[in-house]
Design an enzyme around this catalytic site. Structure first.
Site, PDB file in Angstrom:
ATOM      1  N   LEU A 211      -8.232  50.194 -58.985  1.00  0.00           N
ATOM      2  CA  LEU A 211      -8.933  51.343 -58.618  1.00  0.00           C
ATOM      3  C   LEU A 211     -10.032  51.076 -57.323  1.00  0.00           C
ATOM      4  O   LEU A 211     -11.125  50.901 -57.787  1.00  0.00           O
ATOM      5  CB  LEU A 211      -9.446  52.174 -59.538  1.00  0.00           C
ATOM      6  CG  LEU A 211      -8.350  52.472 -60.909  1.00  0.00           C
ATOM      7  CD1 LEU A 211      -9.269  53.106 -61.990  1.00  0.00           C
ATOM      8  CD2 LEU A 211      -7.290  53.288 -60.288  1.00  0.00           C
ATOM      9  N   HIS A 212      -9.435  50.995 -56.267  1.00  0.00           N
ATOM     10  CA  HIS A 212     -10.291  50.446 -55.164  1.00  0.00           C
ATOM     11  C   HIS A 212     -11.611  51.198 -54.884  1.00  0.00           C
ATOM     12  O   HIS A 212     -12.375  51.208 -55.146  1.00  0.00           O
ATOM     13  CB  HIS A 212      -9.365  50.247 -53.995  1.00  0.00           C
ATOM     14  CG  HIS A 212      -8.503  49.335 -53.973  1.00  0.00           C
ATOM     15  ND1 HIS A 212      -8.459  47.974 -54.550  1.00  0.00           N
ATOM     16  CD2 HIS A 212      -6.899  49.327 -54.161  1.00  0.00           C
ATOM     17  CE1 HIS A 212      -7.271  47.368 -54.726  1.00  0.00           C
ATOM     18  NE2 HIS A 212      -6.445  48.116 -54.153  1.00  0.00           N
TER      19      HIS A 212
END
Length: 307
Positions: A241-242
């Site tokens: 989940l950047h």
């Protein structure tokens, strides 16, 4: 406990599945007061990123937050091809309502400059989830306003690990390396959250099941968005989940380790574009280099399921 006034933020974004998750996390966080969402071309074209920002705000019932259209192309080179990872609509085909409020007539840089000049110096932070084109234009065209930014927290770059679009390049900086160079060398207060960290905040199917089971609308939507990632991949047990790591850092910096590094950005050919180099000729930047991944995921889940 004394009441802490929410921090005023602008989200600069190119939604994008993980951008969408970051925006929903910010909407669920009472610590933030979102002054507006500025859009930029990146994951997909500007019309779609702008529409997606409006769709997310419509879903959350936040018609009070303006969406402002930003740069349709990088500073000085052709824009990247859209990422298939995010689907044709940029958010994996997840169902969202149409925007209720039309984008502002004003260009993003002018709108942002007016906001910064109106508010006390240092009162507005910028959370940058896409290419840094809008912020670079602000630095170049409205320097007096740019100097009033409290802090930029940007997802971008890779320092010690391999890149995701080149041997040493991450997508956001690669998509507009000239803009990244302008922003990093500007000396503005900047925290960079690179792939070295974001790859360690990984959602599993068990995580999405927990969000879905909460019955909370924003949590369920984030679960659907993460599931759309899984549907575009095969044989993957988790997804990084950047972009939500920008919001997670702002909420709980103690979960991250920061290093003060002197960085420069390559503006060379495509393979090296956006690559970061540590060296004496670089500009001092605060860089997140490690994170307590499970604690960050727990914070994400707690925030979304309490809203």
């Amino acid at each position: 406990m004394p009441h802490v006034k929410p921090r005023q933020i602008v989200i600069d974004t190119d939604p994008g599945i993980d951008d969408a998750i970051g925006i929903l996390l910010a909407l669920a966080s009472p610590e933030f007061s979102i002054a507006g969402v500025t859009t930029v071309a990146g994951n997909i074209g500007i019309d779609t990123t702008t529409r997606n920002a409006g769709r997310l705000l419509a879903f959350a019932g936040r018609h009070d937050i303006p969406v402002v259209t930003g740069a349709a192309a990088p500073l000085s080179r052709p824009g990247p091809e859209p990422l298939n990872l995010h689907g044709k609509d940029g958010i994996g085909g997840v169902a969202l309502p149409a925007p209720v409020r039309q984008p502002e007539n004003q260009p993003a840089v002018e709108w942002l400059a007016e906001l910064l000049l109106k508010e006390p110096a240092g009162a507005v932070d910028v959370f940058a989830l896409g290419p840094l084109t809008n912020i670079a234009h602000l630095v170049l065209d409205k320097p007096d306003a740019a100097k009033r930014i409290g802090r930029i927290i940007a997802m971008g770059g890779v320092v010690y690990e391999p890149g995701n679009v080149g041997p040493r390049s991450e997508f956001n900086l690669w998509a507009d390396p000239e803009a990244a160079d302008v922003v990093l060398s500007s000396g503005l207060p900047l925290v960079l959250v690179p792939l070295d960290v974001t790859r360690r905040v990984r959602a599993t199917r068990d995580f999405t099941a927990t969000l879905s089971a909460s019955g909370k609308p924003l949590a369920s939507m984030v679960a659907d968005l993460i599931e759309s990632y899984f549907e575009t991949s095969t044989h993957q047990e988790s997804r990084p989940l950047h972009d939500p790591c920008v919001m997670l850092f702002a909420l709980a910096p103690e979960l991250f380790r920061l290093e003060d590094l002197r960085l420069s950005v390559s503006t060379g050919p495509a393979e090296e574009a956006g690559a970061l180099t540590i060296g004496e000729r670089g500009t001092p930047v605060q860089v997140a280099t490690s994170v307590d991944g499970p604690a960050a995921l727990d914070l994400l889940a707690r925030t979304l399921t309490s809203f």
